[in-house]
Design a protein around this motif. Structure first.
Motif, short mmCIF file in Angstrom:
data_model
loop_
_atom_site.label_atom_id
_atom_site.label_comp_id
_atom_site.label_asym_id
_atom_site.label_seq_id
_atom_site.Cartn_x
_atom_site.Cartn_y
_atom_site.Cartn_z
N CYS A 34 -29.17 -19.92 -91.84
CA CYS A 34 -30.15 -19.51 -90.81
C CYS A 34 -30.12 -18.04 -90.71
O CYS A 34 -31.78 -17.55 -90.55
CB CYS A 34 -30.18 -20.41 -89.34
N GLY A 35 -29.19 -18.06 -89.76
CA GLY A 35 -28.96 -16.02 -89.65
C GLY A 35 -29.23 -15.53 -91.17
O GLY A 35 -29.92 -14.56 -90.81
N THR A 36 -28.74 -15.95 -92.02
CA THR A 36 -29.38 -14.81 -93.44
C THR A 36 -30.87 -15.16 -93.49
O THR A 36 -31.39 -13.50 -93.70
CB THR A 36 -29.13 -15.58 -94.62
N PHE A 37 -31.40 -16.28 -93.08
CA PHE A 37 -33.35 -15.03 -92.69
C PHE A 37 -33.67 -14.89 -92.08
O PHE A 37 -34.09 -13.85 -92.32
CB PHE A 37 -33.69 -16.87 -93.16
N PHE A 38 -33.11 -14.52 -90.57
CA PHE A 38 -33.70 -13.88 -89.62
C PHE A 38 -33.53 -12.30 -89.96
O PHE A 38 -33.48 -11.64 -89.87
CB PHE A 38 -32.95 -14.23 -88.71
N ALA A 39 -31.54 -11.97 -90.23
CA ALA A 39 -30.95 -11.11 -90.65
C ALA A 39 -32.81 -11.08 -91.62
O ALA A 39 -32.52 -9.03 -91.51
CB ALA A 39 -30.01 -11.00 -90.81
N PHE A 40 -32.64 -11.33 -92.86
CA PHE A 40 -33.34 -11.06 -93.53
C PHE A 40 -35.44 -10.16 -92.98
O PHE A 40 -35.51 -9.28 -93.75
CB PHE A 40 -33.67 -12.35 -94.38
N LEU A 41 -35.99 -11.76 -92.19
CA LEU A 41 -36.72 -10.55 -91.06
C LEU A 41 -36.86 -9.63 -90.94
O LEU A 41 -37.98 -8.75 -90.85
CB LEU A 41 -36.85 -11.93 -90.33
N ILE A 42 -35.74 -9.46 -89.89
CA ILE A 42 -36.20 -8.12 -88.65
C ILE A 42 -35.24 -7.00 -90.36
O ILE A 42 -35.45 -5.75 -90.05
CB ILE A 42 -33.72 -8.38 -88.08
N ALA A 43 -34.37 -7.09 -91.67
CA ALA A 43 -34.18 -6.14 -92.35
C ALA A 43 -35.62 -6.07 -93.04
O ALA A 43 -35.71 -4.43 -93.59
CB ALA A 43 -33.16 -6.34 -93.11
N GLU A 97 -45.02 6.45 -68.85
CA GLU A 97 -45.95 6.24 -68.16
C GLU A 97 -45.00 4.45 -67.36
O GLU A 97 -45.19 4.62 -66.03
CB GLU A 97 -47.69 5.83 -68.01
N VAL A 98 -44.38 3.76 -67.50
CA VAL A 98 -44.02 2.52 -67.25
C VAL A 98 -42.20 3.05 -66.73
O VAL A 98 -41.73 3.44 -67.34
CB VAL A 98 -43.74 1.37 -68.35
N PRO A 99 -42.58 2.13 -65.49
CA PRO A 99 -40.61 1.88 -65.68
C PRO A 99 -40.20 2.18 -66.08
O PRO A 99 -40.62 1.41 -67.02
CB PRO A 99 -41.47 1.45 -64.23
N MET A 100 -39.12 2.13 -65.64
CA MET A 100 -37.86 2.00 -67.01
C MET A 100 -37.52 0.52 -67.10
O MET A 100 -36.33 0.38 -67.70
CB MET A 100 -37.03 2.81 -66.05
N TRP A 101 -37.67 -0.37 -65.71
CA TRP A 101 -37.05 -1.95 -66.38
C TRP A 101 -37.93 -2.82 -67.17
O TRP A 101 -37.89 -3.29 -68.13
CB TRP A 101 -37.44 -2.14 -65.21
N VAL A 102 -39.34 -2.05 -67.37
CA VAL A 102 -40.26 -2.24 -68.49
C VAL A 102 -39.87 -1.94 -69.85
O VAL A 102 -40.05 -2.72 -70.55
CB VAL A 102 -41.97 -1.37 -68.16
N ARG A 103 -39.50 -0.35 -69.46
CA ARG A 103 -38.91 -0.72 -71.28
C ARG A 103 -38.02 -1.30 -72.18
O ARG A 103 -37.96 -1.55 -72.91
CB ARG A 103 -38.48 1.00 -70.71
N GLY A 104 -37.05 -1.82 -70.58
CA GLY A 104 -36.31 -2.57 -70.82
C GLY A 104 -36.59 -3.93 -71.18
O GLY A 104 -36.02 -3.86 -72.47
N VAL A 105 -37.42 -4.26 -70.98
CA VAL A 105 -37.89 -5.43 -71.24
C VAL A 105 -39.02 -5.86 -72.55
O VAL A 105 -39.11 -6.98 -73.13
CB VAL A 105 -38.24 -6.84 -70.06
N SER A 106 -39.45 -4.08 -73.04
CA SER A 106 -40.63 -4.49 -74.08
C SER A 106 -39.92 -5.00 -74.65
O SER A 106 -40.13 -5.05 -76.31
CB SER A 106 -41.11 -2.76 -74.21
N LEU A 107 -38.10 -4.75 -74.81
CA LEU A 107 -37.50 -5.64 -76.10
C LEU A 107 -38.32 -6.74 -76.77
O LEU A 107 -38.25 -7.03 -78.38
CB LEU A 107 -36.06 -6.00 -75.98
N TRP A 108 -38.55 -7.16 -76.31
CA TRP A 108 -38.98 -8.82 -75.73
C TRP A 108 -40.83 -8.41 -76.26
O TRP A 108 -41.54 -9.94 -76.39
CB TRP A 108 -39.06 -10.01 -76.07
N SER A 109 -41.46 -8.09 -76.03
CA SER A 109 -42.62 -7.55 -75.21
C SER A 109 -44.25 -7.31 -76.90
O SER A 109 -44.79 -7.88 -76.93
CB SER A 109 -43.45 -6.52 -74.53
N SER A 110 -43.32 -7.33 -77.77
CA SER A 110 -43.16 -7.50 -79.26
C SER A 110 -43.42 -8.27 -80.45
O SER A 110 -42.02 -8.68 -80.29
CB SER A 110 -44.38 -6.16 -79.59
N LEU A 111 -44.42 -8.24 -81.29
CA LEU A 111 -43.31 -8.78 -82.25
C LEU A 111 -42.27 -8.80 -83.18
O LEU A 111 -41.19 -9.57 -82.76
CB LEU A 111 -44.22 -9.33 -83.82
N GLU A 112 -41.96 -7.21 -83.11
CA GLU A 112 -40.84 -6.91 -84.63
C GLU A 112 -39.54 -7.05 -83.21
O GLU A 112 -38.33 -7.57 -83.78
CB GLU A 112 -40.59 -5.05 -85.02
#
Lengths: 175, 668, 250
Positions: free
Chosen positions: B130-139, B77-92
């Motif tokens: 620090c990168g290790t920690f965040f990569a671990f978090l994302i993985a 339902e949502v416009p294209m630009w909203v889809r794009g920025v929803s990358l940072w709309s939720s936790l993961e």
């Protein structure tokens, strides 16, 4: 090496981490009621069935279960049959429903769906009673002993066995 | 899609683990080849995370609902630009995006470190750890790349708040740039401690790299405030919520650190203190992230009660212990503690300013975590809200304002009685501003003191800002040339004073808007009008606007100011189809003196009534102006300059293994 | 907010990206409802508009009733009823101070009442919101509580009595300002103490150091590095890095 920084720093770090860690066990939104062991606040509210008003004083020294709910709340409606059934079976315990921000027609409908009212349901206009009981969300249930003291408060919908446990508790106490 | 993304993240994790190990080992054993490889792995880490983000973006744009995160926030339902920025709309997604930002900073940090061969291995090691920690978090704990089966036909779409205001689109990235950016000064400071030396060139990089995240934090904080003001509809911009306090704390320590570094430059003292502040700023960004993402704090903004809380706390604890150990064991190596010649000097006031900034930070920290402390220690539930923070921070902020005024008027080193004379004129300026406030109706004592301090500081700042220009003019240079010099050689000081100027403007705006706020809560039917302050507003009508993802109920008000029509305002309530609660869009009319702010609470097209809150917020517009000036100042102060031949030679010399003449043997 | 049968409810709160509770039943239900309560809440997305249409007039009517100037008699009976509701609890809340739970101050009305209501409301935390005061929250619970504050003030209760009334039923949690006695006093005492401590450290540092080179404090010459060759070379390097010409006079 700076011993002061080392010791002071580690103490502060330890305390901070411990405090943050302790936060995991608690829901920051769950409010503990200060009313436990106190006299239940009085109320005098209109009944939804139009049969006048009911006040706490009219409960005549019976243990009581006071349930705050509303029809727009899903868990309240899950809980309603549990309460109705228990009220039909329970002897010597007075159940009272207090509805908050709702429409009498909706309430009657909800009750009818589960075989009609088994106990009085009151309408709390403006939320006086809810505020007096420190209600922070619905459903919330208060258990009163026969002397009118609050024994327990349960936030969220009750399961039958939990409810029976509380009923036994208020029947036994306050005599 | 899912497996490709997961693979990229796992590769990034591998790159950072191996890179960090190589860097530390290479540093300890002095193996340049290992460090070389660590640097390559740092670049690979960034590239892999960039690729993972691209994969997620493609999945979001193409609505590949088999990807867990897309199923969570995507919607047809949502416009294209909203889809794009929803990358940072939720936790993961936000953590994945965080990883991208971190990757960029790791590359920038690695490039800076290349100039410092002695510190490079340690800095790279810290960055990659620090990168290790965040990569671990994302993985692992916060993986957005899980597979969903069966694939849902559609999703709920991102939080409507994201769609409701464009500010919400740029606010999180700005804040992330600020938060994550602290990792670079952290790595540089840690590297300085490891190598036991903080030379002029490293100090310069450290200062510049502290200013970068500080600038982004400033922008992020103010966009957050602006967003709260523009969207939440309670007529304010700051509520001392944990989510607001979280970026404020590293902002304060970064401010203190940058000023402490000025003292290092001039007096060669406070090195351990400044390095400690840099470490603290980074730790506070991690703490702030924990606050908004662990579910432990009662915040308007708490992300889900996810399982990343314990992981984050572990990381925070490791960083804290690492920092304390590093500081305690290596601080002495940075050089003798040194001294101040005299308290009444510019550096003396910087020290006092540092003290007050740190106390403000600690107050905010204490107030924010106190509900947890009370729960843990006494088992009681307390709230620490706005009245507390206002009462505690206002006097401290006024103190900062005074210190900002007096400090720059004094010379470095020693001062005599004659140095105080110019301050008399500044005090007169302060008195004038306070008197002006009194005439305009200000009665609050703190506001009057604030105005006095602001007038004083404004005068000192402007005088100091243009002193070099005036001097050059006196020596016969043209005005244009003098200004050009100022923008060139004097860029740092000009930027610094510009930032001070912005802070003065912003603090005055905060004080005035806080004290002078007027409010009227009314319910109007069509044709009725009400008043607040010198504004009168009349409900003209209600209209319903249907949009693909929402329905808007728009109330039309004609506004009169002092009896003259000044246009129309249209506050609205937006009902998103994915959410029952409406989100308001307040309407604001900004003028130089005040904002007229209408926020609809209930709109009923049936009966034609609108319940609303009307505010007159004096001077709020100046807060945004002030913040803009601060940002411009920081940009100017932090802007890299082309390196002079002299500087390059100096760097080379500073990096020499032993520099007996420049750095005398450190006291044992 | 969506709820599916599998015991997963996610709430979208007013000001945050998202809140997901997927575990304990208790938390889920209670707080699920909280979010619901703050505005007209209806079950299915497709019916939400009609739902808001049902509830909005109720809300508007309540507001309208509040906004209309009540007749004197109505006001008198309103204050009687609030005294009836509140006095029992207040008498318990702080027996020393409240005695019989009757109003201890002057009844307020008009602009004074408006002003006092806003001021007191800003000190009472909204129990269903996350962190904002009842003065700032649009949720209906907050509106009800604000109305209660107003009625109590209109009946002549003092600010202190109003706050104690809410504390009696909700606990100290309800105060935006932490208490100034008992353990929470720490939060008030610590910052000034830290400032004092920090100031002492700075003073100690200055005294400790100035003992050595101090002597000619009368000399006002701001010759920063003249007497310290090491500092002079450091300064020269800093300035060179900064692209500055040889030290300026100022």
């Amino acid at each position: 090496m700076k011993a002061g920084i080392l010791i002071g720093g580690l103490v502060v770090v330890g305390a901070l981490v411990a405090v943050l860690y302790s936060g995991f066990g608690h829901d920051p939104r769950a409010i503990k009621s200060p009313l436990i062991h106190r006299t239940a606040p009085d109320f005098s509210l209109e009944r939804v069935d139009g049969k006048g008003t009911l006040s706490l004083a009219q409960l005549e020294g019976k243990p009581a279960v006071i349930n705050f709910w509303a029809t727009w709340c899903d868990p309240c409606k899950e809980e309603l049959p549990v309460l109705l059934q228990a009220a039909r079976g329970a002897k010597g315990v007075q159940f009272v429903g207090i509805v908050y921000e709702d429409d009498p027609a909706n309430i009657e409908n909800a009750l009818a769906r589960h075989g009609g009212a088994a106990y009085p349901t009151l309408i709390d206009k403006g939320g006086h009673a809810a505020i007096a009981y420190g209600v922070a969300g619905v459903p919330e249930t208060f258990f009163l002993d026969r002397t009118g003291h609050i024994v327990a408060k349960f936030p969220g919908p009750l399961e039958p066995d939990e409810l029976q446990g509380y009923l036994a508790e208020i029947r036994g106490s306050g005599s | 899609m899912s497996s490709l993304g997961s693979l990229l993240v796992l590769a990034a994790l591998l790159a950072s683990v191996v890179g960090a190990a190589l860097a530390f080992a290479g540093g300890a054993r002095k193996v340049p080849a290992a460090v070389e490889w660590a640097r390559r792995l740092a670049y690979a880490f960034a590239a892999l995370l960039l690729a993972a983000n691209v994969v997620m973006e493609v999945a979001l744009l193409k609505l590949d609902f088999s990807v867990h995160y897309v199923a969570e926030v995507g919607s047809r339902e949502v416009p294209m630009w909203v889809r794009g920025v929803s990358l940072w709309s939720s936790l993961e997604g936000s953590i994945l995006f965080w990883g991208l930002v971190l990757g960029v900073y790791v590359v920038l940090g690695a490039r800076t470190l290349k100039r410092f061969p002695r510190e490079e291995p340690w800095g790279l090691g810290v960055l990659l750890a620090c990168g290790t920690f965040f990569a671990f978090l994302i993985a692992g704990p916060a993986s957005p790349f899980g597979t969903v089966s069966p694939v849902p036909p559609d999703g709920p779409g991102p939080n409507p708040l994201l769609q409701n205001s464009p500010l919400m689109i740029i606010h999180p990235p700005m804040l992330y740039l600020g938060y994550v950016g602290m990792v670079v000064p952290f790595a540089l400071a840690a590297a300085a401690l490891f190598s036991g030396k903080l030379g002029p060139a490293l100090l310069q990089s450290l200062r510049r790299w502290t200013i970068v995240p500080w600038l982004f934090l400033t922008v992020g904080i103010i966009l957050g405030a602006w967003w709260a003001y523009d969207v939440l509809g309670w007529g304010g911009y700051w509520g001392w919520d944990p989510v607001e306090n979280a970026p404020l704390m590293p902002w304060l320590t970064a401010a203190a650190a940058v000023h402490a570094m000025l003292v290092i430059e001039r007096r060669k003292v406070l090195r351990g203190w400044a390095v400690g502040l840099v470490l603290t700023s980074f730790l506070l960004t991690i703490l702030g992230t924990f606050m908004t993402r662990s579910g432990v704090f009662n915040s308007v903004h708490a992300f889900s009660q996810s399982n990343i809380g314990p992981t984050f706390l572990t990381f925070l604890a490791l960083c804290l212990v690492f920092s304390v150990l590093l500081l305690a064991l290596r601080m002495d190596k940075l050089g003798r503690p040194g001294n101040l010649e005299q308290a009444v000097s510019r550096e003396g006031f910087v020290v006092l300013g540092n003290l007050v900034l740190v106390v403000i930070m600690l107050t905010v920290l204490l107030g924010t975590v106190f509900p947890l402390i009370a729960q843990a220690v006494e088992g009681i539930q307390v709230s620490v809200g706005e009245p507390y923070f206002d009462r505690m921070t206002v006097p401290l902020a006024v103190a900062v304002l005074f210190l900002m005024g007096i400090g720059p008027a004094l010379p470095w080193g020693r001062s005599g009685a004659q140095e105080w004379k110019p301050l008399i004129a500044s005090a007169v300026a302060g008195a004038v501003l306070a008197a002006l406030g009194l005439v305009l109706g200000a009665r609050d004592p703190w506001l009057l003191v604030t105005l006095f301090a602001a007038g004083l500081t404004l005068h000192v700042t402007l005088v100091e800002m243009f002193r070099p220009v005036a001097q050059r003019l006196k020596h016969g240079r043209g005005l244009v040339a003098a200004l050009k010099d100022e923008l060139g050689a004097g860029r740092r000081r000009l930027g610094g004073y510009l930032a001070h100027l912005g802070i003065v403007v912003a603090l005055v705006a905060v004080g005035v808007s806080h004290v002078g706020k007027l409010e009227n809560d009314v319910t109007l039917t069509q044709g009725q009008s009400a008043a607040v302050g010198h504004y009168v507003f009349k409900l003209g009508g209600i209209r319903t606007v249907n949009e693909p993802q929402r329905q808007r109920l728009v109330a039309h008000f004609d506004v009169l100011r002092d009896g003259k029509p000044v246009g129309a305002l249209e506050p609205a309530l937006n009902y998103y189809f994915t959410q029952r609660e409406p989100i308001g869009t307040p309407a604001v009319r900004t003028s130089l003196t005040d904002d007229f702010y209408l926020s609809a609470m209930s709109v009923d097209p049936g009966s034609g009534t609108v319940g609303l809150r009307a505010f007159v917020n004096p001077m709020v517009g100046w807060l945004w102006v002030g913040a803009l000036i601060v940002a411009a100042g920081l940009l100017l102060a932090g802007w890299p300059r082309g390196r002079t031949a002299e500087a390059a030679a100096l760097e080379a010399e500073a990096q020499g293994a032993s520099v007996p003449s420049a750095a005398p043997a450190e006291p044992a | 907010m969506r709820a599916d049968g599998a015991g997963h409810v996610s709430i979208r709160v007013q000001a945050g990206p998202s809140l997901n509770f997927s575990d304990e039943r208790r938390r889920r239900t209670n707080w699920a409802c909280l979010a619901w309560r703050s505005t007209a809440a209806v079950r299915h997305p497709d019916t939400y508009v009609s739902g808001s249409k049902i509830l909005a007039p109720v809300f508007v009517l309540i507001l309208l009733a509040l906004a209309l100037p009540p007749r004197a008699s109505a006001r008198a009976s309103a204050s009687q009823s609030i005294i009836h509701t509140v006095s029992g609890a207040l008498a318990h809340a702080d027996p020393e101070d409240q005695r019989d739970g009757l109003p201890a101050g002057q009844p307020l009305s008009g602009a004074a009442l408006d002003q006092k209501t806003t001021q007191v409301a800003s000190q009472v935390r909204c129990p269903v919101c996350q962190g904002s005061s009842i003065g700032d929250s649009p949720s209906s619970t907050a509106q009800d509580m604000k109305r209660e504050v107003r009625q109590m003030l209109a009946a002549g209760y003092t600010e202190r009595q109003v706050i104690s009334y809410f504390v009696y039923s909700y606990g100290d949690f309800i105060r935006e300002k932490p208490p100034e006695h008992g353990f929470p006093a720490v939060v008030w005492i610590a910052p000034p103490l830290l400032l004092l401590l920090g100031a002492l450290v700075v003073v100690f540092w200055l005294r400790n150091k100035s003992r050595a080179p101090a002597a000619e404090e009368t000399a006002p010459a701001p010759a920063v590095a003249a007497d310290d060759p090491e500092l002079a070379s450091w300064l020269a390097k800093v300035r060179a890095l900064d692209g500055e010409k040889p030290p300026k006079g100022s």
